[in-house]
Write a protein that holds these residues in place. Structure first.
Motif, PDB file in Angstrom:
ATOM      1  N   PRO A  16       0.821  -1.229   0.000  1.00  0.00           N
ATOM      2  CA  PRO A  16       0.000   0.000   0.000  1.00  0.00           C
ATOM      3  C   PRO A  16       0.851   1.274   0.000  1.00  0.00           C
ATOM      4  CG  PRO A  16      -0.820  -1.574   1.607  1.00  0.00           C
ATOM      5  CD  PRO A  16       0.505  -2.074   1.154  1.00  0.00           C
ATOM      6  N   LEU A  60      -7.570   1.008   7.808  1.00  0.00           N
ATOM      7  CA  LEU A  60      -7.177   0.233   6.635  1.00  0.00           C
ATOM      8  C   LEU A  60      -5.761  -0.310   6.775  1.00  0.00           C
ATOM      9  CD1 LEU A  60      -8.679   2.333   3.696  1.00  0.00           C
ATOM     10  CD2 LEU A  60      -9.369   0.045   4.426  1.00  0.00           C
ATOM     11  N   TRP A  64      -4.783  -4.224   6.867  1.00  0.00           N
ATOM     12  CA  TRP A  64      -3.821  -4.800   5.918  1.00  0.00           C
ATOM     13  C   TRP A  64      -2.722  -5.573   6.642  1.00  0.00           C
ATOM     14  CZ3 TRP A  64      -3.315  -5.987   1.019  1.00  0.00           C
ATOM     15  CH2 TRP A  64      -2.039  -6.215   0.501  1.00  0.00           C
ATOM     16  N   LEU A  67      -4.128  -8.808   7.956  1.00  0.00           N
ATOM     17  CA  LEU A  67      -4.402  -9.746   6.876  1.00  0.00           C
ATOM     18  C   LEU A  67      -3.123 -10.439   6.409  1.00  0.00           C
ATOM     19  CD1 LEU A  67      -6.322 -10.980   4.780  1.00  0.00           C
ATOM     20  CD2 LEU A  67      -5.893  -8.979   3.329  1.00  0.00           C
ATOM     21  N   ILE A  68      -2.062  -9.665   6.232  1.00  0.00           N
ATOM     22  CA  ILE A  68      -0.800 -10.252   5.778  1.00  0.00           C
ATOM     23  C   ILE A  68      -0.257 -11.230   6.811  1.00  0.00           C
ATOM     24  CG2 ILE A  68       1.589  -9.747   5.157  1.00  0.00           C
ATOM     25  CD1 ILE A  68      -0.497  -9.058   3.025  1.00  0.00           C
ATOM     26  N   SER A 310      -8.595  -8.468  11.169  1.00  0.00           N
ATOM     27  CA  SER A 310      -8.499  -7.720   9.917  1.00  0.00           C
ATOM     28  C   SER A 310      -9.884  -7.348   9.399  1.00  0.00           C
ATOM     29  CB  SER A 310      -7.758  -8.562   8.875  1.00  0.00           C
ATOM     30  OG  SER A 310      -7.740  -7.904   7.630  1.00  0.00           O
ATOM     31  N   PHE A 314     -11.394  -3.550   8.892  1.00  0.00           N
ATOM     32  CA  PHE A 314     -11.893  -3.161   7.583  1.00  0.00           C
ATOM     33  C   PHE A 314     -13.322  -2.627   7.696  1.00  0.00           C
ATOM     34  CE2 PHE A 314     -13.969  -4.177   3.496  1.00  0.00           C
ATOM     35  CZ  PHE A 314     -13.176  -3.387   2.667  1.00  0.00           C
TER      36      PHE A 314
END
Length: 337
Positions: A16, A60, A64, A67-68, A310, A314
């Protein structure tokens, strides 16, 4: 200790940021004409209202990152624990026919029937079989599975202690008990299938003949140890006074010896509670439990927790974006009035 199964996915973390610094396409046109200063003031107010959405961007970014890390399949390694490797699949077939109520045994110097003595000795035997899967079959006129094969020796022992004479009928179906044991031991490793058959009588019921069942057990590599329980002498009161009798006259020792010999097992004669204890000590030596322990560290996956985190952040970013859009819409309505 935290470990990542796919740590190479961490290279996606700065994606990002890279996209943020990529060159943007500039809008065509050099300027905007405003009819009067009143519209310009409202335009400046709208710019204030549409300042950078800090909360949305923060949510956000966190979403992110989570999530990773979730995609990296993180696992938490617990403290090393000792696990006993699997030993034998051992079934105990216990006779519950009416003759097991004969009081020719002793427990703590007190008279006890055969089943009480058997349950007392079995309690210690099952407790010591660490690493084995133990199961219990009870039989009388018919054979039933009292407890399936399990490592939970405490529950197995409790189920054994709950057995009562007559639960399975008054007669003795030795062949059916062996047949049921073979069925429960099928598809198990051939060198680990053991059946301990304890009875005080002869085969008087059932659809399967004991000798036929023993032949099939041998073909299935099921080793059967047989135990004939019951004293060979007992004093009873008769009309003419005390009288010595043989309470084990119905015991078919020949059959039990043949079953054991045909399947590679041993035959034992238990005339007292002490004999039973000695027999089960011998069985411990004949069928040893695993002696070497295995150390392992439990793995706890954190994927679902990070994935839910995550998703939550979001969702917060969407909520913040909606509030920002609503605020901008209100400013536009005011600018038109």
């Amino acid at each position: 200790m935290l470990e990542l199964s796919w740590p190479w996915l961490l290279v996606l973390l700065p994606l990002p940021l890279i996209m943020y610094f990529l060159p943007r396409t500039k809008a065509k046109g050099d300027g905007i004409w405003w009819g009067n200063s009143h519209q310009l003031r409202h335009h400046q107010d709208i710019k204030v209202a549409t300042r950078k959405p800090t909360l949305r961007n923060t949510c956000l970014v966190i979403a992110w990152f989570l999530l990773i890390f979730a995609l990296c399949q993180p696992v938490w390694l617990g403290e090393p624990t000792k696990v006993t490797p699997s030993g034998r699949d051992l079934l105990i077939a216990l006779d519950l026919s009416g003759s097991m109520q004969v009081t020719d045994m002793a427990l703590d110097n007190q008279p006890a029937n055969r089943l009480e003595a058997a349950k007392s000795v079995l309690a210690n035997f099952i407790k010591e079989r660490r690493g084995d899967r133990i199961g219990v079959i009870v039989f009388g006129s018919k054979a039933y599975l009292q407890a399936p094969l399990s490592f939970d020796t405490n529950t197995i022992n409790q189920l054994v202690q709950e057995t009562q004479i007559g639960f399975a009928g008054e007669q003795t179906a030795i062949g059916d008990a062996i047949g049921l044991g073979i069925k429960r031991l099928e598809d198990k490793p051939s060198d680990k299938k053991v059946l301990i058959l304890m009875t005080d009588g002869a085969n008087t019921a059932g659809r399967v003949q004991p000798q036929q069942a023993a032949t099939f057990a041998a073909s299935q590599n099921v080793r059967i140890h047989t135990i004939g329980i019951g004293a060979d002498s007992m004093i009873v009161q008769s009309f003419f006074g005390p009288k010595a009798i043989n309470p084990s006259s119905d015991l078919d020792e020949t059959l039990l010896k043949n079953i054991a010999a045909q399947t590679g097992g041993e035959y034992f004669r238990a005339k007292s509670t002490e004999d039973l204890q000695a027999i089960y000590h011998t069985l411990d030596a004949l069928e040893p439990t695993p002696t070497e322990d295995i150390w392992q560290r439990p793995l706890t996956s954190l994927f679902h927790w990070l994935g839910l985190g995550s998703l939550a952040f979001f969702g917060l970013s969407l909520l913040a974006s909606y509030q920002l859009t609503l605020r901008n819409s209100n400013w536009r309505k005011r600018s038109r009035t």
